[in-house]
Design a protein around this motif. Structure first.
Motif, short mmCIF file in Angstrom:
data_model
loop_
_atom_site.label_atom_id
_atom_site.label_comp_id
_atom_site.label_asym_id
_atom_site.label_seq_id
_atom_site.Cartn_x
_atom_site.Cartn_y
_atom_site.Cartn_z
N GLY A 1 -4.26 34.30 33.88
CA GLY A 1 -3.76 35.99 34.21
C GLY A 1 -4.54 36.26 35.48
N CYS A 2 -5.83 36.17 35.38
CA CYS A 2 -6.72 36.59 36.44
C CYS A 2 -6.20 35.79 37.92
N ARG B 1 -18.93 24.42 30.33
CA ARG B 1 -17.36 24.21 30.60
C ARG B 1 -16.97 24.03 31.94
N PHE B 2 -17.77 24.62 32.96
CA PHE B 2 -17.28 24.67 34.36
C PHE B 2 -18.21 23.78 35.08
N ARG C 1 -12.99 25.34 19.13
CA ARG C 1 -12.90 24.82 20.44
C ARG C 1 -11.29 24.97 21.10
N VAL C 2 -10.37 24.74 20.12
CA VAL C 2 -9.03 25.06 20.67
C VAL C 2 -8.78 26.40 20.61
N LEU C 3 -9.22 27.54 19.92
CA LEU C 3 -8.92 28.86 19.99
C LEU C 3 -9.66 29.30 21.17
N SER C 4 -10.94 28.88 21.55
CA SER C 4 -11.56 29.62 22.89
C SER C 4 -10.78 29.07 23.92
N MET D 1 -9.23 31.09 27.03
CA MET D 1 -9.74 30.94 28.59
C MET D 1 -8.72 30.99 29.20
N VAL D 2 -7.62 30.00 28.69
CA VAL D 2 -6.36 29.54 29.40
C VAL D 2 -5.44 31.14 29.98
#
Length: 276
Positions: free
Chosen positions: A29-30, A235-236, A16-19, A23-24
């Motif tokens: 960046g985008c 997630r969104f 969960r933390v790694l994904s 994402m962050v």
């Protein structure tokens, strides 16, 4: 907690933390670069959420109808990216050819994607405001719910959510709204507290609606794309409601950050938009 339970908790937390970190980095960046990178990220997210929605309603993406459903979302995003902002309404209405449930989800995806593209036109701050508030709402709700507990918010929809978590999420959203407004240097920190709270409530509403949909369909997650988080819709779910709300507010204060809008701005925009 026993050693085995701690080990299991870490195994669940680690992906969960790694994904989340991935994402962050990618999303941050985008959002920062804007332009093609940001547009491509939004289009991919719209297509990915459409694919998950199709799967939830037993519509195979590999089929002609399923592929068209995904393409519908991407084309709506491309239309908005090209500056045809009003076309999103046509895409939402015409999505009724897929049936009422899929049309409803498609409409949410299209409005969210169009809103995110709209908010990023001139500055990075509107998008950062919305994203930061949604994340703060989600994180604060989780922490308050775990630390305080208490009565359930909607046990028939989402047994894990508590009233203390909902209140904690609201407080976190309010504070984050004010903080982002201050950091932006664009003013409106006072009204940003109010709009931060409204977007936080919108995000929590989106979370509950998605939970209700999954419960009705008998599924736990919308997908498996994001380890530890489920799918894109999982997630969104808060962002897809909060972003259109923020975009709608921005129409009342063109050329200014949406969180600077006051009641008089909203009333003036409504009156100006009335026929006659």
């Amino acid at each position: 907690m026993t050693g085995a339970e701690q080990s299991s908790a870490w195994r669940d937390l680690r992906p969960r933390v790694l994904s989340a970190l991935v994402m962050v980095v990618v999303a941050g960046g985008c959002i920062g670069f804007g332009g093609i990178a940001y547009t491509l990220m939004v289009l991919l997210a719209m297509g990915g959420m459409a694919a998950e929605a199709a799967g939830l309603f037993r519509l195979r993406v590999q089929s002609l109808r399923g592929g068209l459903y995904v393409l519908w979302a991407v084309c709506a995003g491309l239309s908005a990216a090209a500056g045809h902002w009003g076309y999103f309404i046509l895409f939402c209405i015409s999505a009724c050819v897929f049936g009422a449930p899929l049309c409803a989800v498609m409409s949410v995806i299209i409005m969210a994607g169009t809103a995110l593209l709209w908010l990023r036109q001139d500055s990075v701050w509107p998008v950062l405001f919305v994203v930061a508030v949604v994340v703060a709402s989600d994180t604060s709700a989780y922490m308050a719910g775990r630390m305080i507990g208490g009565p359930k918010l909607a046990p028939g929809i989402s047994p894990g959510k508590t009233r203390s978590g909902a209140l904690g999420g609201l407080v976190g959203a309010v504070l984050m709204g004010g903080a982002v407004a201050l950091l932006s240097g664009l003013g409106g920190a006072g009204s940003a507290l109010i709009w931060g709270g409204l977007l936080g409530l919108s995000a929590q509403t989106g979370d509950l609606v998605e939970s209700a949909m999954k419960r009705a369909l008998g599924v736990k997650d919308s997908g498996t794309l994001l380890p530890g988080h489920g799918g894109l819709l999982d997630r969104f779910d808060g962002l897809v409601i909060a972003a259109p709300v923020a975009a709608a507010i921005s129409l009342a204060v063109p050329g200014a950050p949406f969180w600077s809008a006051g009641l008089h701005d909203l009333v003036h925009a409504l009156v100006a938009g009335m026929p006659g």
